[in-house]
Design a protein around this motif. Structure first.
Motif, PDB file in Angstrom:
ATOM      1  N   THR A 150     -34.502  61.157 -56.007  1.00  0.00           N
ATOM      2  CA  THR A 150     -35.269  59.765 -56.672  1.00  0.00           C
ATOM      3  C   THR A 150     -36.080  59.549 -55.952  1.00  0.00           C
ATOM      4  O   THR A 150     -36.089  59.497 -54.816  1.00  0.00           O
ATOM      5  N   TYR A 151     -37.565  59.793 -55.861  1.00  0.00           N
ATOM      6  CA  TYR A 151     -38.501  58.991 -55.069  1.00  0.00           C
ATOM      7  C   TYR A 151     -39.002  57.622 -55.393  1.00  0.00           C
ATOM      8  O   TYR A 151     -38.600  56.832 -55.892  1.00  0.00           O
ATOM      9  N   GLN A 152     -39.084  56.964 -54.042  1.00  0.00           N
ATOM     10  CA  GLN A 152     -40.112  55.902 -54.040  1.00  0.00           C
ATOM     11  C   GLN A 152     -41.634  55.008 -53.810  1.00  0.00           C
ATOM     12  O   GLN A 152     -41.791  56.120 -53.539  1.00  0.00           O
ATOM     13  N   ASN A 153     -41.550  54.096 -54.374  1.00  0.00           N
ATOM     14  CA  ASN A 153     -43.146  53.544 -53.722  1.00  0.00           C
ATOM     15  C   ASN A 153     -43.510  53.315 -52.243  1.00  0.00           C
ATOM     16  O   ASN A 153     -41.444  53.118 -51.435  1.00  0.00           O
ATOM     17  N   TYR A 154     -44.638  53.363 -51.931  1.00  0.00           N
ATOM     18  CA  TYR A 154     -44.340  53.384 -50.190  1.00  0.00           C
ATOM     19  C   TYR A 154     -45.761  51.800 -50.368  1.00  0.00           C
ATOM     20  O   TYR A 154     -46.591  51.865 -51.097  1.00  0.00           O
ATOM     21  N   ILE A 155     -44.769  50.599 -49.974  1.00  0.00           N
ATOM     22  CA  ILE A 155     -45.853  49.502 -49.690  1.00  0.00           C
ATOM     23  C   ILE A 155     -45.784  48.939 -48.247  1.00  0.00           C
ATOM     24  O   ILE A 155     -44.381  48.963 -47.756  1.00  0.00           O
ATOM     25  N   GLY A 156     -47.382  48.616 -47.857  1.00  0.00           N
ATOM     26  CA  GLY A 156     -46.648  47.801 -46.835  1.00  0.00           C
ATOM     27  C   GLY A 156     -46.090  49.113 -45.591  1.00  0.00           C
ATOM     28  O   GLY A 156     -45.326  48.587 -44.047  1.00  0.00           O
ATOM     29  N   GLY A 157     -46.276  50.170 -45.906  1.00  0.00           N
ATOM     30  CA  GLY A 157     -45.312  51.262 -44.634  1.00  0.00           C
ATOM     31  C   GLY A 157     -43.687  50.970 -45.095  1.00  0.00           C
ATOM     32  O   GLY A 157     -43.721  51.716 -44.210  1.00  0.00           O
ATOM     33  N   LYS A 158     -43.811  50.888 -46.009  1.00  0.00           N
ATOM     34  CA  LYS A 158     -42.019  51.579 -46.232  1.00  0.00           C
ATOM     35  C   LYS A 158     -41.935  52.271 -47.934  1.00  0.00           C
ATOM     36  O   LYS A 158     -42.655  51.375 -48.598  1.00  0.00           O
ATOM     37  N   TRP A 159     -40.718  52.645 -47.574  1.00  0.00           N
ATOM     38  CA  TRP A 159     -40.775  53.455 -49.182  1.00  0.00           C
ATOM     39  C   TRP A 159     -39.359  52.194 -49.802  1.00  0.00           C
ATOM     40  O   TRP A 159     -38.627  51.835 -49.444  1.00  0.00           O
ATOM     41  N   VAL A 160     -39.983  51.668 -50.958  1.00  0.00           N
ATOM     42  CA  VAL A 160     -38.724  50.919 -51.925  1.00  0.00           C
ATOM     43  C   VAL A 160     -38.629  51.228 -53.070  1.00  0.00           C
ATOM     44  O   VAL A 160     -39.680  52.083 -54.131  1.00  0.00           O
ATOM     45  N   ASP A 184     -47.093  43.369 -54.865  1.00  0.00           N
ATOM     46  CA  ASP A 184     -46.457  43.103 -53.788  1.00  0.00           C
ATOM     47  C   ASP A 184     -47.585  44.238 -53.084  1.00  0.00           C
ATOM     48  O   ASP A 184     -47.976  44.511 -51.443  1.00  0.00           O
ATOM     49  N   ALA A 185     -47.761  45.284 -53.979  1.00  0.00           N
ATOM     50  CA  ALA A 185     -48.834  47.003 -52.938  1.00  0.00           C
ATOM     51  C   ALA A 185     -50.040  45.957 -52.257  1.00  0.00           C
ATOM     52  O   ALA A 185     -50.644  45.987 -51.144  1.00  0.00           O
ATOM     53  N   VAL A 209     -52.624  50.357 -44.989  1.00  0.00           N
ATOM     54  CA  VAL A 209     -53.917  51.234 -46.084  1.00  0.00           C
ATOM     55  C   VAL A 209     -53.692  51.462 -46.772  1.00  0.00           C
ATOM     56  O   VAL A 209     -54.623  51.471 -47.616  1.00  0.00           O
ATOM     57  N   VAL A 210     -52.393  52.157 -46.471  1.00  0.00           N
ATOM     58  CA  VAL A 210     -51.977  53.339 -48.199  1.00  0.00           C
ATOM     59  C   VAL A 210     -51.094  52.402 -48.970  1.00  0.00           C
ATOM     60  O   VAL A 210     -50.245  52.655 -48.113  1.00  0.00           O
TER      61      VAL A 210
END
Ligand code: ADP
Length: 529
Positions: free
Chosen positions: A35-45, A78-79, A231-232
């Motif tokens: 299960t993968y996560q989103n990447y927001i503000g440098g954190k995997w969530v 959030d992103a 940044v990404v």
């Protein structure tokens, strides 16, 4: 990797056509499926929804490649907030420094190339040689565009008055939303991401729901390269929800979209409503013109590659082949013979020439067009036309390479984008007629001519109203240092790749420096008459 909070699973590849609506089922635990996560503000969530969707192998739908967050508008918010927070620091980082990080990204992609290609074949279906090429394109894009970090040229120009200096510089656009398709799952995201970053923008990227893993891999490599948090930002999910949330978000100053013309229109109108910049790259109905003096064998090779590479799922695919009547029979016969030799199969098998198509929706659409070609249009089905369902094909989305001959220019199979391994051979009496047929569609992406006559080559080059043109080559095979894009319904006037893409991801600022020590009026305010 944390598990998704709530176990609700959707899979786009298994959905019935989008117009009929998606299918939802309760999840059952899959051992070994990541299960993968989103990447927001440098954190995997995880997504706020707690829901996930499955990424399925189109060559074998029993193979679940991974589970990805089925994100919501809140995740996009959030992103965007994270991108906003990171923006000032990133834009103030000197462009050569930004570029150094991007060169590191290129090195990581080179190191991981074969693993990235294998992941891509598993989620998207195209053969390993092509997915290796897709990763290579991302590498080339990274190196080429990162080089712009030491250029990003502006210009100086004389001012109207003495003791006044005039210049023009590029500034970042701001926060960019990148919405990408599934057919080039790493190349197209890199075409958008790398120039956006070198120009000093921060981004939210949403990959196609059929191929989120390759963009995940790209973003993971960005993290490893040291691109600062925020940044990404990566958010996965459905276009109708998270894609739409991006196009309407007031803080995303720019939306860069590649996908279908229908969706592109929705994206454009959402952007128009809020005066956002919008760069669109959409459909094609590309043509190869084969003249009577052409090297017919070479033209056949080009047609096979252009029509059936990536199972015809390229916006530049050679979906029309206009052939001079003098070589029409010879060409058609050879094309069919060559199509018969293509081995359809799992793209991971090195013996395979052509992989599956992306999903059940694509199967239905392509078969629909094959029926239209046979019955409604009345063309000759010279080869293919069937879905393959037995043996090794039983669990995948396989279709035979399909050739229609005796096609006339007004038939639907000669006018509409099929996005599958189907090509239409159309006879013509002259170069002028071939050009007229070639230009006679709503799209204007790519075209090519096979001829030994330099005069004809130049005439065609001049007369075809497309963004890309090839001589004695197929309609596919763009190189990253040349601009990519099309005219008419293919795009909205922008170009990706080349240095031209910098005009999408930066805005011009004109600067006047008056060192005369007195009020000087420009001619617009002070002209003697
Ligand atoms: P295809 O039909 O080939 O899947 P689409 O144009 O639907 O092509 O998809 C291209 C990208 O656009 C994908 O990332 C998809 O999720 C996204 N998308 C689809 N619908 C919308 C929408 N209404 N608004 C924004 N993005 C969308």
């Amino acid at each position: 990797m944390a598990q998704a909070k709530k176990a609700l699973v959707k899979s786009k590849k298994q959905r019935t056509p989008r117009t009929v609506g998606g299918s939802v089922k309760k999840s059952t635990p899959h051992s070994g499926v990541r299960t993968y996560q989103n990447y927001i503000g440098g954190k995997w969530v995880d997504s706020n929804s707690g829901e996930i969707f499955e990424n399925i192998n189109p060559a074998d739908t029993r193979d679940v490649v991974g589970r990805f967050p089925l994100s919501t508008r809140q995740d996009i918010n959030d992103a965007v907030n994270a991108a906003q927070e990171a923006f000032n620091r990133w834009r103030r980082t000197p462009a050569p420094r930004r570029a150094e990080i991007l060169f590191r990204l290129g090195e990581i992609l080179i190191r991981q190339k074969s693993a990235l290609a294998a992941d891509m074949t598993r989620e998207m279906g195209k053969v390993l040689k092509e997915t290796g090429g897709d990763v290579q394109e991302a590498i080339d894009c990274t190196y080429y565009t990162a080089g712009e970090g030491r250029r990003l040229h502006g210009f100086t120009t004389p001012a109207e008055m003495p003791d006044k200096f005039a210049m023009c510089v590029r500034q970042p656009v701001g926060l960019c939303g990148l919405i990408t398709p599934w057919n080039f799952p790493m190349a197209i995201p890199s075409w958008k991401l790398i120039p956006a970053l070198v120009c000093g923008n921060t981004v939210v990227i949403k990959p196609a729901e059929d191929t989120p893993l390759s963009t995940y891999n790209l973003v993971k490599a960005c993290e490893e390269a040291g691109i600062p948090p925020g940044v990404v930002n990566l958010v996965t999910g459905y276009g109708e929800t998270v894609g739409a949330a991006m196009t309407t978000h007031p803080a995303l100053r720019l939306i860069s979209f590649t996908g279908s013309t229908e969706t592109g229109r929705l994206v454009a109108s959402a952007c128009a409503d809020r005066n956002a910049i919008c760069s669109l790259e959409m459909g094609g109905k590309n043509v190869i013109m084969v003249m009577e003096d052409a090297d017919v064998d070479l033209a056949v090779e080009g047609a096979v590659w252009g029509a059936f590479g990536t199972s015809g799922q390229r916006c530049t695919a050679s979906s029309r082949i206009v052939v001079h009547k003098k070589v029409y029979k010879q060409f058609s016969k050879k094309l069919v013979e060559r199509a018969q030799t293509l081995r359809v199969g799992n793209g991971a098998d090195p013996r395979t020439d052509m992989g599956p198509v992306i999903n059940s929706e694509a199967i239905e659409k392509i078969r629909g067009y094959i029926d239209i070609g046979r019955h409604e249009d009345g063309a000759t089905l010279a080869h293919g036309g069937r879905r393959l369902t037995k043996g090794e094909y039983a669990n995948g989305f396989f279709i035979e390479p399909t050739v229609f001959t005796d096609v006339t220019p007004d038939m639907r199979i000669a006018q509409e984008e099929i996005f599958g391994p189907v090509t239409a051979v159309i006879p013509a009496n002259s170069l002028d007629e071939a050009i007229e047929i070639g230009n006679g569609v709503r799209y204007g992406l790519s075209a090519s001519i096979y001829t030994q006559d330099v005069n004809r080559a130049f005439e065609a080059m001049n007369e075809m109203y497309t963004g890309i043109f090839y001589v004695n080559a197929s309609t596919i095979g763009a190189e990253v240092h040349l601009p990519f894009g099309g005219t008419k319904a293919t795009g909205n006037g922008h170009r990706e790749a080349g240095t031209q893409v910098l005009d999408v991801f930066s805005e011009w600022k004109s600067i006047y420096v008056d060192y005369s020590g007195k009020l000087q009026r420009a001619q617009i305010d002070d002209v003697k008459i």
